[in-house]
Design a protein around this motif. Structure first.
Motif, PDB file in Angstrom:
ATOM      1  N   GLY A 257      -6.447  -1.911   9.818  1.00 41.12           N
ATOM      2  CA  GLY A 257      -6.378  -0.757   8.925  1.00 41.12           C
ATOM      3  C   GLY A 257      -5.075   0.011   9.083  1.00 41.12           C
ATOM      4  N   LYS A 258      -4.802   0.870   8.121  1.00 44.25           N
ATOM      5  CA  LYS A 258      -3.569   1.660   8.122  1.00 44.25           C
ATOM      6  C   LYS A 258      -3.468   2.531   9.372  1.00 44.25           C
ATOM      7  N   GLU A 259      -4.590   3.149   9.729  1.00 41.14           N
ATOM      8  CA  GLU A 259      -4.571   4.047  10.881  1.00 41.14           C
ATOM      9  C   GLU A 259      -4.279   3.293  12.172  1.00 41.14           C
TER      10      GLU A 259
ATOM     11  N   THR B  65       0.833  -1.202   0.000  1.00 41.38           N
ATOM     12  CA  THR B  65       0.000   0.000   0.000  1.00 41.38           C
ATOM     13  C   THR B  65       0.871   1.257   0.000  1.00 41.38           C
TER      14      THR B  65
ATOM     15  N   ALA C 255      -7.694   6.132  13.937  1.00 40.41           N
ATOM     16  CA  ALA C 255      -7.926   4.690  14.003  1.00 40.41           C
ATOM     17  C   ALA C 255      -9.182   4.389  14.804  1.00 40.41           C
TER      18      ALA C 255
END
Length: 223
Positions: free
Chosen positions: A137-139, A84, A199
């Motif tokens: 998730g990325k956060e 990503t 997040a």
């Protein structure tokens, strides 16, 4: 005869000069070796000051474990997010952790410090934490970085104070701790910039991971 006498006198002067230089070099080498031996003794498990040896053992052991654990966290995150737009950011932080780990491995060897017996556990736990938060998730992965690096930064500050109080002449260890603390806080700030606070359940993640990190530090310092 005068010429021969002059030549003999010059030869004697040269021999005398060379002899003095050789003696001076031997004295310098002996002095340097003595200083090195005395410095080595400061950190020797047998001859060193027990307080200093115990402190430096604890610092190097826990910091090596912490850098290893951080590296494994980033490995887990890269396994999920490597492809990503966050991948290069995580990779850069992971590369810095590798540099930190290599340095502490070197210090362990030089100062004869044993690693924590918890290394196999941190290997698995670190990777699982990294991969698990990345799956959220990325956060969430960035929230993990914020929590871990904040605790490490605080811990490095405490170590700096301890080293300054007990062995201020240990400039190598002070330099390493200060440099790596600054790197960790840079990771912390990078994670904040990459939306860590967005997040899901940020406060739960943040506080839970901070608590776990503090427990890991406590354990790795002692066993």
């Amino acid at each position: 005869r005068r010429v021969r006498g002059s030549m003999l006198l010059n030869r004697l002067k040269n021999k005398l000069s060379n002899g003095i230089k050789k003696k001076a070099k031997r004295r310098l080498l002996l002095h340097t070796s003595s200083v090195i031996r005395q410095e080595d003794k400061r950190y020797s498990p047998i001859f060193g000051d027990p307080k200093i040896v115990d402190l430096q053992d604890r610092i190097i052991r826990v910091d090596q474990a912490g850098e290893f654990g951080a590296q494994r966290i980033y490995d887990g995150q890269l396994a999920i997010l490597g492809g990503t737009d966050y991948g290069p950011v995580i990779q850069e932080m992971r590369d810095q952790e590798q540099k930190h780990l290599d340095t502490f491995n070197k210090l362990m060897k030089e100062r004869r410090v044993r690693p924590t017996i918890m290394t196999p556990f941190w290997d698995v736990a670190g990777y699982a934490l990294g991969a698990g938060t990345a799956l959220l998730g990325k956060e969430a992965a960035m929230a993990c970085t914020v929590a871990v690096e904040e605790v490490i930064g605080e811990h490095y500050n405490e170590q700096l104070r301890d080293v300054l109080e007990t062995s201020p002449e240990d400039t190598e260890l002070r330099r390493v701790i200060k440099e790596f603390r600054d790197d960790e806080m840079e990771h912390h700030d990078t994670a904040i910039k990459h939306n860590a606070e967005k997040a899901p359940l940020y406060n739960v993640l943040y506080n839970g991971i901070k608590l776990g990190s503090r427990v890991a530090i406590w354990i790795s310092t002692r066993i």
